[in-house]
Design a protein around this motif. Structure first.
Motif, mmCIF file in Angstrom:
data_model
loop_
_atom_site.group_PDB
_atom_site.id
_atom_site.type_symbol
_atom_site.label_atom_id
_atom_site.label_comp_id
_atom_site.label_asym_id
_atom_site.label_seq_id
_atom_site.Cartn_x
_atom_site.Cartn_y
_atom_site.Cartn_z
ATOM 1 N N ILE A 58 0.865 -1.191 0.000
ATOM 2 C CA ILE A 58 0.000 0.000 0.000
ATOM 3 C C ILE A 58 0.899 1.238 0.000
ATOM 4 O O ILE A 58 1.889 1.287 0.717
ATOM 5 C CB ILE A 58 -0.966 -0.018 1.209
ATOM 6 N N PRO A 59 0.587 2.230 -0.810
ATOM 7 C CA PRO A 59 1.416 3.441 -0.811
ATOM 8 C C PRO A 59 1.397 4.127 0.560
ATOM 9 O O PRO A 59 0.359 4.203 1.215
ATOM 10 C CB PRO A 59 0.750 4.326 -1.867
ATOM 11 N N ARG A 60 2.548 4.609 0.978
ATOM 12 C CA ARG A 60 2.649 5.272 2.280
ATOM 13 C C ARG A 60 1.762 6.501 2.353
ATOM 14 O O ARG A 60 1.287 6.861 3.422
ATOM 15 C CB ARG A 60 4.093 5.639 2.589
ATOM 16 N N LEU A 61 1.530 7.155 1.220
ATOM 17 C CA LEU A 61 0.677 8.347 1.208
ATOM 18 C C LEU A 61 -0.739 8.011 1.676
ATOM 19 O O LEU A 61 -1.359 8.778 2.413
ATOM 20 C CB LEU A 61 0.638 8.974 -0.188
ATOM 21 N N ILE A 62 -1.243 6.856 1.309
ATOM 22 C CA ILE A 62 -2.591 6.447 1.735
ATOM 23 C C ILE A 62 -2.613 6.224 3.242
ATOM 24 O O ILE A 62 -3.549 6.659 3.929
ATOM 25 C CB ILE A 62 -3.061 5.197 0.961
ATOM 26 N N VAL A 63 -1.608 5.569 3.775
ATOM 27 C CA VAL A 63 -1.524 5.354 5.221
ATOM 28 C C VAL A 63 -1.427 6.708 5.929
ATOM 29 O O VAL A 63 -2.089 6.958 6.936
ATOM 30 C CB VAL A 63 -0.325 4.454 5.591
ATOM 31 N N CYS A 64 -0.627 7.598 5.378
ATOM 32 C CA CYS A 64 -0.441 8.934 5.958
ATOM 33 C C CYS A 64 -1.762 9.715 5.946
ATOM 34 O O CYS A 64 -2.129 10.353 6.934
ATOM 35 C CB CYS A 64 0.633 9.673 5.168
ATOM 36 N N MET A 65 -2.492 9.655 4.838
ATOM 37 C CA MET A 65 -3.752 10.398 4.738
ATOM 38 C C MET A 65 -4.821 9.838 5.675
ATOM 39 O O MET A 65 -5.568 10.598 6.279
ATOM 40 C CB MET A 65 -4.255 10.421 3.285
ATOM 41 N N THR A 66 -4.921 8.501 5.803
ATOM 42 C CA THR A 66 -5.921 7.961 6.725
ATOM 43 C C THR A 66 -5.580 8.340 8.168
ATOM 44 O O THR A 66 -6.474 8.627 8.960
ATOM 45 C CB THR A 66 -6.059 6.429 6.602
ATOM 46 N N THR A 67 -4.298 8.383 8.493
ATOM 47 C CA THR A 67 -3.890 8.817 9.830
ATOM 48 C C THR A 67 -4.249 10.288 10.037
ATOM 49 O O THR A 67 -4.777 10.674 11.077
ATOM 50 C CB THR A 67 -2.371 8.596 10.029
#
Length: 182
Positions: A58-67
Motif C-alpha cells: 500500500i502506498p505510504r501516502l494512503i496510510v499517511c492520509m488515513t492517519t
C-alpha cells in the motif's frame, strides 16, 4: 482494532437510538449530530489506518492520509463541542460578546487541518516507515495541545460568566469541558 470496532458499535448504537427518537429538531441536537458523525468518521479512519497499514504494497501516502483524517475528525469533534459549550454560556447570559471564541476555535482547527494535510510533505507530525509504522514527529502532540487550547477557550467563558449561570448549567459545562479532554 478491537477497541476501535467496539467504539464504532457504540457510536452506531447511539446514532440509532438518537434518530429513532427524532430528537434532532433543535440547535443542541444539530451540534450533537455533527459530533456523532464526526466521531463516527474518526473511528472509521482509525480502523482503516490500522487495517491499511497491514497491507504490504500500500502506498505510504494512503496510510499517511488515513492517519491525518482520523486525527482531523477527532479535533473537529472537540471543536464543535467547544463552540456549542460557548454558545450555551452566551445563551444563558443573553450576551453577544463571544466573537473571540467564534474566531479562535475555527482558526485553531484550520491551522491544525493545514498542518495535517501538509504532513506528507514535511513529516513534522508523524512519519510512515517503509513497513507502514507510524513514527511520531516533533509536532505529534499538537493534537493534544489543540484540545488543551479549546478547553482553555471554553474555560475562559465559564470562569468569566459562571456567576450568571444556573447551578445546573455550571455543572453541565464543567462536566462537558472535562469530556473534551477525553
Amino acid at each position: 482494532v478491537l477497541g476501535n470496532v467496539f467504539a464504532l458499535g457504540i457510536v452506531l448504537l447511539i446514532c440509532a437510538v438518537f434518530f429513532k427518537n427524532k430528537y434532532f429538531l433543535n440547535k443542541a441536537s444539530r451540534y450533537y449530530v455533527i459530533c456523532l458523525f464526526s466521531t463516527l468518521a474518526a473511528t472509521v479512519f482509525w480502523i482503516l489506518r490500522t487495517e491499511i497499514a497491514k497491507i504490504d504494497r500500500i502506498p505510504r501516502l494512503i496510510v499517511c492520509m488515513t492517519t491525518s483524517f482520523s486525527q482531523i475528525f477527532t479535533i473537529f469533534t472537540t471543536t464543535i463541542l467547544a463552540i456549542y459549550l460557548i454558545t450555551k454560556v452566551v445563551e444563558h447570559i443573553h450576551d453577544d460578546k463571544f466573537k473571540f471564541g467564534k474566531i479562535a476555535l475555527p482558526i485553531i482547527l484550520a491551522l491544525f487541518c493545514g498542518l495535517m494535510f501538509s504532513n506528507p510533505f514535511h513529516a513534522l507530525v508523524f512519519t510512515i516507515t517503509e513497513d507502514n509504522k507510524c513514527i511520531e514527529g516533533p509536532l505529534y502532540y499538537l493534537s493534544y495541545i489543540t484540545v488543551a487550547l479549546q478547553i482553555l477557550v471554553v474555560a475562559y467563558y465559564y470562569i468569566k460568566y459562571h456567576d450568571k449561570l444556573t447551578k445546573t448549567t455550571q455543572t453541565a459545562l464543567a462536566e462537558s469541558v472535562t469530556a473534551i479532554g477525553f
